[in-house]
Each structure stands twice: as C-alpha cells, then as structure tokens.
Design an enzyme around this catalytic site. Structure first.
Site, mmCIF file in Angstrom:
data_model
loop_
_atom_site.group_PDB
_atom_site.id
_atom_site.type_symbol
_atom_site.label_atom_id
_atom_site.label_comp_id
_atom_site.label_asym_id
_atom_site.label_seq_id
_atom_site.Cartn_x
_atom_site.Cartn_y
_atom_site.Cartn_z
ATOM 1 N N GLY A 199 -40.222 24.788 -20.838
ATOM 2 C CA GLY A 199 -40.276 24.068 -19.819
ATOM 3 C C GLY A 199 -38.860 24.716 -18.803
ATOM 4 O O GLY A 199 -37.588 25.373 -19.565
ATOM 5 N N ALA A 200 -39.097 24.756 -17.548
ATOM 6 C CA ALA A 200 -38.070 25.683 -17.174
ATOM 7 C C ALA A 200 -36.484 25.774 -16.786
ATOM 8 O O ALA A 200 -36.037 26.583 -17.458
ATOM 9 C CB ALA A 200 -38.164 25.437 -15.431
ATOM 10 N N ASP A 251 -41.373 23.820 -12.044
ATOM 11 C CA ASP A 251 -41.069 25.401 -12.486
ATOM 12 C C ASP A 251 -40.145 26.494 -11.516
ATOM 13 O O ASP A 251 -39.045 26.806 -11.805
ATOM 14 C CB ASP A 251 -41.750 25.597 -12.889
ATOM 15 C CG ASP A 251 -42.322 25.314 -14.322
ATOM 16 O OD1 ASP A 251 -42.502 23.754 -14.638
ATOM 17 O OD2 ASP A 251 -41.504 26.420 -15.742
ATOM 18 N N ARG A 286 -41.104 35.511 -18.834
ATOM 19 C CA ARG A 286 -42.963 34.238 -18.550
ATOM 20 C C ARG A 286 -42.115 34.703 -17.131
ATOM 21 O O ARG A 286 -40.974 34.269 -16.815
ATOM 22 C CB ARG A 286 -42.399 32.707 -19.106
ATOM 23 C CG ARG A 286 -43.327 32.534 -20.823
ATOM 24 C CD ARG A 286 -42.896 30.822 -20.906
ATOM 25 N NE ARG A 286 -44.370 30.502 -20.459
ATOM 26 C CZ ARG A 286 -44.474 28.820 -20.094
ATOM 27 N NH1 ARG A 286 -43.754 28.469 -20.152
ATOM 28 N NH2 ARG A 286 -45.174 28.971 -19.188
ATOM 29 N N ASN A 317 -45.696 23.574 -9.952
ATOM 30 C CA ASN A 317 -45.402 22.980 -11.631
ATOM 31 C C ASN A 317 -46.500 23.000 -12.557
ATOM 32 O O ASN A 317 -47.583 23.509 -12.171
ATOM 33 C CB ASN A 317 -44.647 21.783 -11.616
ATOM 34 C CG ASN A 317 -44.904 20.983 -12.693
ATOM 35 O OD1 ASN A 317 -43.844 21.041 -12.871
ATOM 36 N ND2 ASN A 317 -45.340 19.733 -13.499
ATOM 37 N N LYS A 318 -46.500 22.332 -13.506
ATOM 38 C CA LYS A 318 -47.725 22.824 -14.909
ATOM 39 C C LYS A 318 -48.852 22.516 -14.316
ATOM 40 O O LYS A 318 -49.534 21.680 -13.219
ATOM 41 C CB LYS A 318 -47.791 20.969 -15.634
ATOM 42 C CG LYS A 318 -48.744 21.775 -16.529
ATOM 43 C CD LYS A 318 -48.816 23.100 -17.075
ATOM 44 C CE LYS A 318 -48.036 24.061 -17.865
ATOM 45 N NZ LYS A 318 -48.621 25.456 -17.854
HETATM 46 O O1 MRU Z 1 -45.688 25.756 -19.494
HETATM 47 P P1 MRU Z 1 -44.518 24.880 -19.573
HETATM 48 O O2 MRU Z 1 -44.315 23.498 -20.824
HETATM 49 O O3 MRU Z 1 -43.242 25.289 -20.121
HETATM 50 O O4 MRU Z 1 -44.220 23.745 -18.016
HETATM 51 C C1 MRU Z 1 -43.905 23.130 -18.201
HETATM 52 C C2 MRU Z 1 -43.731 22.080 -16.531
HETATM 53 O O5 MRU Z 1 -44.246 22.643 -15.647
HETATM 54 C C3 MRU Z 1 -42.209 21.028 -16.619
HETATM 55 O O6 MRU Z 1 -42.964 20.214 -15.635
HETATM 56 C C4 MRU Z 1 -41.051 22.149 -15.906
HETATM 57 O O7 MRU Z 1 -40.910 23.271 -16.588
HETATM 58 C C5 MRU Z 1 -39.995 21.251 -15.624
HETATM 59 S S1 MRU Z 1 -39.236 21.101 -16.962
HETATM 60 C C6 MRU Z 1 -37.553 20.066 -16.660
#
Ligand code: MRU
Length: 373
Positions: A54-55, A244, A90, A254-255
């Site tokens: 998560g960012a 992110d 990352r 985002n994801k």
């Molecule tokens: O690969 P991840 O689990 O780190 O991805 C997280 C996301 O895509 C979240 O939506 C994003 O980081 C926002 S978190 C508040």
C-alpha cells in the site's frame, strides 16, 4: 484500528527504540503475525515481498528503513546505499521516493552522528502525518457518502465498490479509500461494501474483507469480473479506490483492474472517486499512461493461488497448465476523464491540473522526463 479490542497501527518502533515492528500482511487473513525488521535490507525485502504494502505504508516503512541504516552507520556512503536499496524495492508507488527524499533532505546537512536521531524523528512525523491525512480523507469522503444516502429514495445502505486494499493496512492507520467507509459506518450511516477479490494477490479477499469484518462493516467479496454486472443492475452507488501515484493532471495509477472498473462505472454513470493523500501526487509526471512505471511481478502470482486447506494448513496450488506462460503487470492507469473526483485531505476536487493546483498551491506541476521516476 482495533483488532479484537486492541488498537494497532501497521508499523511502529520496537521496544528497543530502533528496529520496527510490522503486521506481516503476507500471513493475513489466517494468521496475525508481527514481524521485526532490523536492517535496511530487511525493510527493503519486506516492501518487495509485500509484508508491508500500500503506497502510504511503503513510504512509512522506507522512512524507517533509512533511519535504521543511519543508526548503524551515518556516513554519506551508507546514506546513498540505503537510499538505493530501498528505492529499488518497488517502482510504482511514488510515496517511496517521496519518503526517501524527505529523510535525505533532513539528514543531508547533518554530521553523521546526528543523522539517526533526525531520521527517526522525521519517520515518526511521516507516520503521524499519514494518520492525519487519512483521517481528513475519511471526513471528506464521509460527507460524499452522506449526500448519496440522503439523495437515495430508499433508506437502503449505500453500496460502495472498492478494489484491492486501500484500507488501514495500506497506510499507517485509517486507510484512504476505506477511511470514509469507517467514518460513515461509525457515525451510523448504513453502508455495504462490494470487495473486489483483486487477483492475482487477492488483497481484496485477504485484506480488505478481513479489515471490514474486524470493524463489523457489512461487505461481500466478489470476483474481479462481477463489478460491471453489478453496476448495470443498479447495485453500486459509488466506487472508491486508492492510488499509488497520481499525476498532477489527475491520471490515477492503482492496482491492476482499476481501469476496467472505471470504464464500467463511466458506462453506467456510477460515480468513481479516488482517495488521494497528497504525498501520492507526482508533480513531475503529466501523462500517467505514458510515464508512470508499472511494476511487473512474478508470473508465479498468476499461475498459483494460495489458500487454506481443510486441515488449516496453507497451500499454494497451480491453476494454469504447466507449459503456459503468464504475465503479471501489477498496476494500471485510469485516465483523468474517467474519474468523478479526487478525495484529498484538503477536500474533494476534480481530477485535473487546475483543480489539484487550486487545492495545493505552490506545487510545481512540471513534467520532466522519466529519469527521476
Ligand atoms: O500492490 P499493493 O498491494 O501495494 O497495491 C496497493 C494498491 O493498489 C492500493 O490501492 C494503493 O496503494 C493505495 S493504498 C492506500
């Protein structure tokens, strides 16, 4: 947030005052395990293998990683080494670079012996600021949910679809996309959350559903392919997702799969909001599709699925043919035109350069080429 009556943040200083403790997110939802990180290499590995993710949480962990490195050796050489190790963990969440820059700018002009204390102090502040930012996003998003509830002709719960995990596990506390949900739920507004499972890592199924269950928020896990159908049937009032990296022009990374949800929402006139803490804005990138680096993860995450077997043990099973290959882009970019609004700590604005600059005056917003991603 509370887990069985105990308040937890996702990252905190160990009792020894220099290592950090984290909730190991690779073990959830079946096991609640706290891990201790003692070296910069351990912090970078925890980010890479998604024990922390998560960012905003990636940023907080990286800040502590720098402090841990300065605690062992405050030299310039070690400062640059720690920066490089963490920066390469990352690529997509811009919070990582932001947090590393924050620590570097605080310690750069100090003598080596003073660097560790200053780095820990700034890392603590980054965590406190994240909690404040997420809480304010929660307040601003709650108003949106309240308006939708009041405009509904029925007193049915507001049905909110979310993707991946942008809850408190993805931040230091509160979450971004889920902060408005928690605030609405706590103030008595009826909400129901559609939780995208979020293949291949299943952050929705493993993390978001767990968080919501711990907080008694009504929710239903759905396959990633179900959202469009539910929107067509009028079963989604609102989408809220995290991000992110968001360009200063309002493109949202985002994801993987977020873009498809935004397309379906657009086609069905379902409002599509992105919860955006300001450290997630990349003031250097103008075109998200062209210039945001997209993480490619191992094909194992696609070809295998992890779950709990009947005897309680965790199993990893292959779900595709042995000779077939798999690809695993971990993020996608939703162009600003598909986004109804950005929920920031300073209020809700349009996904546009003009609106973002109005909320955050003094920010440069100048495109530079990709060397400094
Ligand atoms: O690969 P991840 O689990 O780190 O991805 C997280 C996301 O895509 C979240 O939506 C994003 O980081 C926002 S978190 C508040």
């Amino acid at each position: 947030m509370n887990i069985d009556g105990v308040h937890y943040k996702t990252i905190w200083l160990n009792d020894n005052g220099w290592a950090v403790n984290i909730i190991d997110q690779t073990k959830l939802p079946f096991n609640f395990v706290i891990a201790r990180l003692e070296t910069v290499e351990e912090v970078a590995a925890a980010i890479k293998n998604m024990q922390v993710r998560g960012a905003p949480l990636i940023g907080a962990a990286a800040a502590y990683g720098m402090a841990i490195a300065m605690n062992s050796d405050g030299s310039d050489k070690n400062l640059h080494r720690a920066h490089d190790i963490l920066f390469s963990s990352r690529p997509t969440a811009v919070n990582l670079r932001w947090a590393l820059d924050q620590i570097k700018s605080v310690v750069n002009s100090l003598p080596p012996v003073e660097r560790a204390a200053a780095a820990y102090k700034r890392a603590d502040e980054i965590c406190d600021e994240d909690i404040q930012i997420c809480s304010s996003i929660g307040d601003n998003g709650e108003k949106l949910i309240k308006t939708i509830y009041q405009n509904n002709s029925t007193s049915n719960p507001v049905n909110i679809l979310t993707h991946c995990n942008a809850g408190w596990l993805a931040t230091v506390d509160w979450g971004t996309a889920l902060a408005p949900v928690y605030k609405a739920h706590d103030s008595g507004l009826p909400v129901h959350i559609w939780v995208d499972e979020t293949r291949p890592r299943n952050q929705g199924a493993s993390l978001t559903a767990w968080e919501l269950a711990k907080h008694n928020v009504p929710h239903t896990v759905i396959t990633d392919n179900a959202g469009g159908h539910l929107m067509q049937k009028g079963k989604v009032d609102l989408c809220i997702v995290g991000t992110d990296r968001t360009t200063f022009t309002g493109d949202v990374c985002n994801k993987i799969g977020t873009y498809l949800k935004a397309l379906a929402a657009h086609d069905n006139k379902v409002p599509f909001y992105v919860a955006l803490p300001s450290p997630t804005i990349d003031w250097n990138i103008e075109n998200g599709v062209e210039d945001i680096p997209i993480e490619e993860r191992s094909d194992d995450e696609v070809s295998r699925v992890v779950g709990r077997s009947a005897d309680g043990s965790l199993l990893s099973v292959r779900v595709i043919n042995e000779s077939s290959s798999a690809a695993n882009p971990a993020f996608d970019v939703t162009p600003s035109r598909l986004i109804t609004g950005l929920i920031t700590e300073r209020g809700i604005c349009q996904a546009s350069e003009e609106s973002l600059k109005k909320l955050f005056p003094g920010k440069a917003g100048k495109a530079i080429n990709s060397g400094s991603r």
